[in-house]
Motif scaffolding. Structure first.
Motif, PDB file in Angstrom:
ATOM      1  N   MET A   1     -29.289 -32.848   9.158  1.00  0.00           N
ATOM      2  CA  MET A   1     -30.163 -33.267  10.239  1.00  0.00           C
ATOM      3  C   MET A   1     -31.506 -32.534  10.181  1.00  0.00           C
ATOM      4  O   MET A   1     -32.553 -33.110  10.489  1.00  0.00           O
ATOM      5  CB  MET A   1     -29.492 -33.004  11.589  1.00  0.00           C
ATOM      6  CG  MET A   1     -28.300 -33.910  11.878  1.00  0.00           C
ATOM      7  SD  MET A   1     -27.614 -33.593  13.515  1.00  0.00           S
ATOM      8  CE  MET A   1     -26.058 -34.459  13.357  1.00  0.00           C
ATOM      9  N   TYR A  71     -22.664 -46.593  10.452  1.00  0.00           N
ATOM     10  CA  TYR A  71     -23.270 -46.371  11.768  1.00  0.00           C
ATOM     11  C   TYR A  71     -22.438 -47.075  12.831  1.00  0.00           C
ATOM     12  O   TYR A  71     -22.044 -48.234  12.656  1.00  0.00           O
ATOM     13  CB  TYR A  71     -24.704 -46.905  11.800  1.00  0.00           C
ATOM     14  CG  TYR A  71     -25.421 -46.562  13.085  1.00  0.00           C
ATOM     15  CD1 TYR A  71     -26.160 -45.392  13.198  1.00  0.00           C
ATOM     16  CD2 TYR A  71     -25.321 -47.383  14.199  1.00  0.00           C
ATOM     17  CE1 TYR A  71     -26.781 -45.046  14.391  1.00  0.00           C
ATOM     18  CE2 TYR A  71     -25.939 -47.054  15.393  1.00  0.00           C
ATOM     19  CZ  TYR A  71     -26.672 -45.879  15.485  1.00  0.00           C
ATOM     20  OH  TYR A  71     -27.279 -45.539  16.675  1.00  0.00           O
ATOM     21  N   MET A 157     -35.038 -42.051   5.535  1.00  0.00           N
ATOM     22  CA  MET A 157     -35.331 -40.990   6.495  1.00  0.00           C
ATOM     23  C   MET A 157     -36.315 -39.987   5.894  1.00  0.00           C
ATOM     24  O   MET A 157     -36.216 -38.784   6.099  1.00  0.00           O
ATOM     25  CB  MET A 157     -34.041 -40.283   6.923  1.00  0.00           C
ATOM     26  CG  MET A 157     -32.974 -41.193   7.495  1.00  0.00           C
ATOM     27  SD  MET A 157     -33.418 -41.922   9.091  1.00  0.00           S
ATOM     28  CE  MET A 157     -33.353 -40.497  10.165  1.00  0.00           C
ATOM     29  N   GLU A 219     -31.921 -47.086   8.907  1.00  0.00           N
ATOM     30  CA  GLU A 219     -32.821 -46.012   9.317  1.00  0.00           C
ATOM     31  C   GLU A 219     -33.266 -46.191  10.773  1.00  0.00           C
ATOM     32  O   GLU A 219     -33.286 -45.232  11.552  1.00  0.00           O
ATOM     33  CB  GLU A 219     -34.033 -45.996   8.388  1.00  0.00           C
ATOM     34  CG  GLU A 219     -34.967 -44.830   8.566  1.00  0.00           C
ATOM     35  CD  GLU A 219     -36.105 -44.885   7.560  1.00  0.00           C
ATOM     36  OE1 GLU A 219     -35.992 -44.245   6.508  1.00  0.00           O
ATOM     37  OE2 GLU A 219     -37.100 -45.593   7.828  1.00  0.00           O
ATOM     38  N   ILE A 222     -30.604 -45.141  13.185  1.00  0.00           N
ATOM     39  CA  ILE A 222     -30.465 -43.685  13.264  1.00  0.00           C
ATOM     40  C   ILE A 222     -31.549 -43.093  14.158  1.00  0.00           C
ATOM     41  O   ILE A 222     -31.266 -42.242  15.008  1.00  0.00           O
ATOM     42  CB  ILE A 222     -30.517 -43.062  11.861  1.00  0.00           C
ATOM     43  CG1 ILE A 222     -29.340 -43.550  11.017  1.00  0.00           C
ATOM     44  CG2 ILE A 222     -30.492 -41.532  11.957  1.00  0.00           C
ATOM     45  CD1 ILE A 222     -29.414 -43.139   9.564  1.00  0.00           C
ATOM     46  N   TYR A 223     -32.785 -43.532  13.978  1.00  0.00           N
ATOM     47  CA  TYR A 223     -33.863 -43.016  14.827  1.00  0.00           C
ATOM     48  C   TYR A 223     -33.618 -43.357  16.294  1.00  0.00           C
ATOM     49  O   TYR A 223     -33.972 -42.588  17.194  1.00  0.00           O
ATOM     50  CB  TYR A 223     -35.212 -43.583  14.378  1.00  0.00           C
ATOM     51  CG  TYR A 223     -35.788 -42.885  13.161  1.00  0.00           C
ATOM     52  CD1 TYR A 223     -35.980 -41.502  13.149  1.00  0.00           C
ATOM     53  CD2 TYR A 223     -36.158 -43.598  12.025  1.00  0.00           C
ATOM     54  CE1 TYR A 223     -36.508 -40.856  12.044  1.00  0.00           C
ATOM     55  CE2 TYR A 223     -36.679 -42.961  10.912  1.00  0.00           C
ATOM     56  CZ  TYR A 223     -36.858 -41.590  10.932  1.00  0.00           C
ATOM     57  OH  TYR A 223     -37.382 -40.947   9.828  1.00  0.00           O
ATOM     58  N   PRO A 226     -29.286 -41.162  16.849  1.00  0.00           N
ATOM     59  CA  PRO A 226     -28.802 -40.491  15.630  1.00  0.00           C
ATOM     60  C   PRO A 226     -27.364 -40.011  15.698  1.00  0.00           C
ATOM     61  O   PRO A 226     -26.721 -39.816  14.658  1.00  0.00           O
ATOM     62  CB  PRO A 226     -29.762 -39.312  15.463  1.00  0.00           C
ATOM     63  CG  PRO A 226     -30.355 -39.092  16.813  1.00  0.00           C
ATOM     64  CD  PRO A 226     -30.420 -40.442  17.446  1.00  0.00           C
ATOM     65  N   GLU A 227     -26.813 -39.852  16.884  1.00  0.00           N
ATOM     66  CA  GLU A 227     -25.457 -39.301  16.995  1.00  0.00           C
ATOM     67  C   GLU A 227     -24.375 -40.236  16.477  1.00  0.00           C
ATOM     68  O   GLU A 227     -23.239 -39.805  16.235  1.00  0.00           O
ATOM     69  CB  GLU A 227     -25.148 -38.939  18.458  1.00  0.00           C
ATOM     70  CG  GLU A 227     -25.164 -40.104  19.424  1.00  0.00           C
ATOM     71  CD  GLU A 227     -26.508 -40.312  20.092  1.00  0.00           C
ATOM     72  OE1 GLU A 227     -26.522 -40.804  21.245  1.00  0.00           O
ATOM     73  OE2 GLU A 227     -27.542 -39.977  19.475  1.00  0.00           O
ATOM     74  N   TYR A 229     -24.459 -41.907  13.568  1.00  0.00           N
ATOM     75  CA  TYR A 229     -24.470 -42.025  12.112  1.00  0.00           C
ATOM     76  C   TYR A 229     -23.456 -41.056  11.514  1.00  0.00           C
ATOM     77  O   TYR A 229     -23.168 -40.001  12.085  1.00  0.00           O
ATOM     78  CB  TYR A 229     -25.859 -41.727  11.554  1.00  0.00           C
ATOM     79  CG  TYR A 229     -25.995 -42.016  10.070  1.00  0.00           C
ATOM     80  CD1 TYR A 229     -25.806 -43.296   9.579  1.00  0.00           C
ATOM     81  CD2 TYR A 229     -26.294 -41.001   9.164  1.00  0.00           C
ATOM     82  CE1 TYR A 229     -25.908 -43.571   8.227  1.00  0.00           C
ATOM     83  CE2 TYR A 229     -26.412 -41.277   7.801  1.00  0.00           C
ATOM     84  CZ  TYR A 229     -26.211 -42.563   7.346  1.00  0.00           C
ATOM     85  OH  TYR A 229     -26.309 -42.829   6.001  1.00  0.00           O
ATOM     86  N   TRP A 231     -22.976 -38.364   9.587  1.00  0.00           N
ATOM     87  CA  TRP A 231     -23.731 -37.276   8.972  1.00  0.00           C
ATOM     88  C   TRP A 231     -22.900 -36.473   7.978  1.00  0.00           C
ATOM     89  O   TRP A 231     -23.458 -35.754   7.142  1.00  0.00           O
ATOM     90  CB  TRP A 231     -24.258 -36.340  10.072  1.00  0.00           C
ATOM     91  CG  TRP A 231     -25.271 -36.986  10.935  1.00  0.00           C
ATOM     92  CD1 TRP A 231     -25.075 -37.504  12.190  1.00  0.00           C
ATOM     93  CD2 TRP A 231     -26.649 -37.233  10.624  1.00  0.00           C
ATOM     94  NE1 TRP A 231     -26.246 -38.053  12.670  1.00  0.00           N
ATOM     95  CE2 TRP A 231     -27.223 -37.891  11.723  1.00  0.00           C
ATOM     96  CE3 TRP A 231     -27.438 -36.952   9.514  1.00  0.00           C
ATOM     97  CZ2 TRP A 231     -28.560 -38.281  11.752  1.00  0.00           C
ATOM     98  CZ3 TRP A 231     -28.771 -37.333   9.541  1.00  0.00           C
ATOM     99  CH2 TRP A 231     -29.325 -37.992  10.644  1.00  0.00           C
TER     100      TRP A 231
END
Length: 247
Positions: A1, A71, A157, A219, A222-223, A226-227, A229, A231
């Protein structure tokens, strides 16, 4: 992140990280619940907002390559088979543990979806095309390919990474429509999925252009939140391995 959100403070990163782990726990529970959940309950929990777009493709006799990212929820996408007439295939990487591999296949086959490995994909879908069979082929395409097989690199990203392009190549070779699936987590255990970027003639697009469009959609999700995705799958692990010809 910290790589993709350099402008965020440690506190902001921590908040997203904690929300992500909550979501990851939900995903694990949902995977287990997939074994016993009823068809109607899953239909209520995973809602498609514009199924008419897929029904149009059915009427046009078009098979579909569905592209989505890691996602929201990609496990419950299989309930789609209860809404469409296409025969469903999902391309996956075979698990080394034979028990869990069988279990995953069993869960995802509940709604007439069939898992095929990457090696089986082309021959399976060629045969389906020869039999005039409409197919719906799902690719969760945003994971990192092996370096030796990377033929396309793109910024994701803000960082250049190798990108899987098999979905686009398959669509062009077999004249399938490509569709991106945007997934929104409405609340815990409930999702909305929307079909977008519907491309009926992928051959008219430049090489990897469709892949880049879909990567951009991941992308954007995610923007936005974001939680949701995944990671933990080390998407940017090859960021320092960009070949000279792709720099």
């Amino acid at each position: 992140m910290k790589l993709v959100f350099p402008e965020m403070s440690d506190k902001e990163i921590s908040i997203i990280r904690n929300k992500f782990y909550h979501h990851l726990c939900d995903m694990i529970l949902e995977s287990i619940k997939s074994i016993t959940i009823s068809e109607q309950e899953l239909i209520n929990r995973y809602v498609f907002t514009n199924l008419e777009e897929i029904h149009k493709l059915e009427k046009e006799n078009k098979s579909v390559v569905l592209m989505m990212g890691h996602y929201g929820s990609w496990e419950w996408i299989f309930i789609l088979q209860k809404h469409v007439n296409h025969r469903g295939y999902a391309v996956y990487k075979r698990l080394s543990n034979k028990y869990f591999d069988r279990l995953v296949k069993q869960i995802r086959a509940r709604y007439n979806s069939y898992l095929i490995t990457t090696k089986e994909t082309f021959s399976t879908l060629i045969k389906a095309k020869q039999n005039n069979e409409l197919t719906f082929n799902g690719f969760v395409f945003d994971q990192s390919p092996k370096l030796a097989k990377a033929i396309h690199w793109q910024y994701f990203m803000g960082i250049k990474v190798p990108v899987h392009v098999g979905a686009e190549i398959l669509a062009k070779r077999l004249d399938m429509a490509t569709v991106f699936l945007k997934v929104k987590k409405v609340k815990r255990g409930y999702y909305e999925a929307t079909f977008s970027d519907i491309i009926r003639n992928p051959k008219t697009y430049n090489d990897f252009q469709i892949t880049d469009i879909s990567l951009k959609r991941v992308e954007e999700q995610i923007y936005d939140a974001p939680e949701f995705y995944l990671w933990t799958h080390k998407r940017w692990k090859h960021r320092n391995d960009v070949p000279k010809e792709f720099q």
